[in-house]
Motif scaffolding. Sequence first.
Motif, PDB file in Angstrom:
ATOM      1  N   MET A 149      -1.692 -36.791  15.366  1.00 51.51           N
ATOM      2  CA  MET A 149      -2.755 -36.807  14.357  1.00 51.51           C
ATOM      3  C   MET A 149      -2.855 -35.458  13.659  1.00 51.51           C
ATOM      4  O   MET A 149      -3.365 -35.375  12.554  1.00 51.51           O
ATOM      5  CB  MET A 149      -4.107 -37.128  15.003  1.00 51.51           C
ATOM      6  CG  MET A 149      -4.182 -38.513  15.559  1.00 51.51           C
ATOM      7  SD  MET A 149      -5.772 -38.981  16.314  1.00 51.51           S
ATOM      8  CE  MET A 149      -6.769 -37.542  16.328  1.00 51.51           C
ATOM      9  N   LEU A 150      -2.366 -34.403  14.290  1.00 53.11           N
ATOM     10  CA  LEU A 150      -2.476 -33.066  13.722  1.00 53.11           C
ATOM     11  C   LEU A 150      -1.265 -32.740  12.861  1.00 53.11           C
ATOM     12  O   LEU A 150      -0.149 -33.179  13.131  1.00 53.11           O
ATOM     13  CB  LEU A 150      -2.597 -32.027  14.837  1.00 53.11           C
ATOM     14  CG  LEU A 150      -3.781 -32.173  15.791  1.00 53.11           C
ATOM     15  CD1 LEU A 150      -3.720 -31.097  16.856  1.00 53.11           C
ATOM     16  CD2 LEU A 150      -5.092 -32.111  15.041  1.00 53.11           C
ATOM     17  N   THR A 151      -1.483 -31.929  11.859  1.00 51.35           N
ATOM     18  CA  THR A 151      -0.373 -31.458  11.033  1.00 51.35           C
ATOM     19  C   THR A 151       0.323 -30.319  11.776  1.00 51.35           C
ATOM     20  O   THR A 151      -0.206 -29.752  12.740  1.00 51.35           O
ATOM     21  CB  THR A 151      -0.884 -30.941   9.676  1.00 51.35           C
ATOM     22  OG1 THR A 151      -1.692 -29.776   9.894  1.00 51.35           O
ATOM     23  CG2 THR A 151      -1.664 -32.011   8.928  1.00 51.35           C
ATOM     24  N   ARG A 152       1.488 -29.956  11.298  1.00 58.73           N
ATOM     25  CA  ARG A 152       2.219 -28.838  11.895  1.00 58.73           C
ATOM     26  C   ARG A 152       1.405 -27.557  11.792  1.00 58.73           C
ATOM     27  O   ARG A 152       1.373 -26.748  12.721  1.00 58.73           O
ATOM     28  CB  ARG A 152       3.566 -28.669  11.200  1.00 58.73           C
ATOM     29  CG  ARG A 152       4.399 -27.532  11.767  1.00 58.73           C
ATOM     30  CD  ARG A 152       5.747 -27.546  11.175  1.00 58.73           C
ATOM     31  NE  ARG A 152       6.358 -28.787  11.647  1.00 58.73           N
ATOM     32  CZ  ARG A 152       7.626 -28.913  11.977  1.00 58.73           C
ATOM     33  NH1 ARG A 152       8.415 -27.880  11.873  1.00 58.73           N
ATOM     34  NH2 ARG A 152       8.111 -30.041  12.393  1.00 58.73           N
ATOM     35  N   GLN A 153       0.726 -27.360  10.656  1.00 61.55           N
ATOM     36  CA  GLN A 153      -0.096 -26.165  10.465  1.00 61.55           C
ATOM     37  C   GLN A 153      -1.232 -26.122  11.491  1.00 61.55           C
ATOM     38  O   GLN A 153      -1.514 -25.071  12.075  1.00 61.55           O
ATOM     39  CB  GLN A 153      -0.653 -26.131   9.048  1.00 61.55           C
ATOM     40  CG  GLN A 153      -1.494 -24.905   8.754  1.00 61.55           C
ATOM     41  CD  GLN A 153      -2.059 -24.912   7.341  1.00 61.55           C
ATOM     42  OE1 GLN A 153      -1.909 -25.882   6.612  1.00 61.55           O
ATOM     43  NE2 GLN A 153      -2.707 -23.835   6.968  1.00 61.55           N
ATOM     44  N   GLU A 154      -1.872 -27.263  11.742  1.00 60.00           N
ATOM     45  CA  GLU A 154      -2.950 -27.310  12.726  1.00 60.00           C
ATOM     46  C   GLU A 154      -2.424 -27.035  14.134  1.00 60.00           C
ATOM     47  O   GLU A 154      -3.068 -26.337  14.924  1.00 60.00           O
ATOM     48  CB  GLU A 154      -3.642 -28.679  12.677  1.00 60.00           C
ATOM     49  CG  GLU A 154      -4.431 -28.895  11.401  1.00 60.00           C
ATOM     50  CD  GLU A 154      -4.882 -30.327  11.217  1.00 60.00           C
ATOM     51  OE1 GLU A 154      -5.925 -30.529  10.576  1.00 60.00           O
ATOM     52  OE2 GLU A 154      -4.190 -31.253  11.701  1.00 60.00           O
ATOM     53  N   ARG A 155      -1.239 -27.564  14.453  1.00 59.23           N
ATOM     54  CA  ARG A 155      -0.638 -27.274  15.769  1.00 59.23           C
ATOM     55  C   ARG A 155      -0.318 -25.791  15.895  1.00 59.23           C
ATOM     56  O   ARG A 155      -0.504 -25.195  16.951  1.00 59.23           O
ATOM     57  CB  ARG A 155       0.613 -28.124  15.981  1.00 59.23           C
ATOM     58  CG  ARG A 155       0.312 -29.544  16.350  1.00 59.23           C
ATOM     59  CD  ARG A 155       1.501 -30.268  16.929  1.00 59.23           C
ATOM     60  NE  ARG A 155       2.695 -30.206  16.128  1.00 59.23           N
ATOM     61  CZ  ARG A 155       3.082 -31.130  15.237  1.00 59.23           C
ATOM     62  NH1 ARG A 155       2.350 -32.191  15.063  1.00 59.23           N
ATOM     63  NH2 ARG A 155       4.200 -30.988  14.562  1.00 59.23           N
ATOM     64  N   ASN A 156       0.186 -25.186  14.827  1.00 59.74           N
ATOM     65  CA  ASN A 156       0.494 -23.750  14.858  1.00 59.74           C
ATOM     66  C   ASN A 156      -0.770 -22.916  15.057  1.00 59.74           C
ATOM     67  O   ASN A 156      -0.738 -21.901  15.745  1.00 59.74           O
ATOM     68  CB  ASN A 156       1.218 -23.331  13.580  1.00 59.74           C
ATOM     69  CG  ASN A 156       2.647 -23.841  13.533  1.00 59.74           C
ATOM     70  OD1 ASN A 156       3.233 -24.163  14.562  1.00 59.74           O
ATOM     71  ND2 ASN A 156       3.199 -23.939  12.343  1.00 59.74           N
ATOM     72  N   ILE A 157      -1.875 -23.353  14.459  1.00 60.73           N
ATOM     73  CA  ILE A 157      -3.150 -22.640  14.660  1.00 60.73           C
ATOM     74  C   ILE A 157      -3.544 -22.714  16.130  1.00 60.73           C
ATOM     75  O   ILE A 157      -3.927 -21.707  16.730  1.00 60.73           O
ATOM     76  CB  ILE A 157      -4.254 -23.235  13.754  1.00 60.73           C
ATOM     77  CG1 ILE A 157      -3.966 -22.898  12.291  1.00 60.73           C
ATOM     78  CG2 ILE A 157      -5.626 -22.715  14.173  1.00 60.73           C
ATOM     79  CD1 ILE A 157      -4.861 -23.627  11.300  1.00 60.73           C
ATOM     80  N   LEU A 158      -3.435 -23.901  16.728  1.00 61.79           N
ATOM     81  CA  LEU A 158      -3.762 -24.050  18.150  1.00 61.79           C
ATOM     82  C   LEU A 158      -2.852 -23.196  19.021  1.00 61.79           C
ATOM     83  O   LEU A 158      -3.304 -22.561  19.972  1.00 61.79           O
ATOM     84  CB  LEU A 158      -3.667 -25.519  18.571  1.00 61.79           C
ATOM     85  CG  LEU A 158      -4.755 -26.449  18.031  1.00 61.79           C
ATOM     86  CD1 LEU A 158      -4.461 -27.884  18.425  1.00 61.79           C
ATOM     87  CD2 LEU A 158      -6.113 -26.015  18.532  1.00 61.79           C
TER      88      LEU A 158
END
Length: 124
Positions: A58-67
């Motif tokens: 459900m998360l974008t690559r950018q959101e995963r990178n933030i996490l």
Amino acid sequence: MNYFKKWISTSTVHIEYGEKSGVRILGTDLAIGQRYRHIYILGMNDGIIPNLPSDIDMLTRQERNILMGMGLNYKNRDWELKREKIRLCLALATGTCRVVLSYRETGRGDEMLIPSPFIEEIKL
């Protein structure tokens, strides 16, 4: 209550550890820290060992990178692969006499299955 406290303080419990026989079926993570004469690791196929998270998310690559920047290893494939490799190595170390690895070559519908990439690294 006083009777119970007195009974507990004066009682002795004997624990005897004996040689356990039989077969135990465990996942690689549950075998860690145990000792067995013979171990058999079944299902050494890609997708089973290592069992990596799917790319569907459900998360974008950018959101995963933030996490990941926050120290959360959410579906980080490299981190998960290293973790699976450590888990397998620790499970292999439980065998004292014999270690057998097994994988399937075909699936239910005669589709070809790929052996785990860890098998090439383990071969002696």
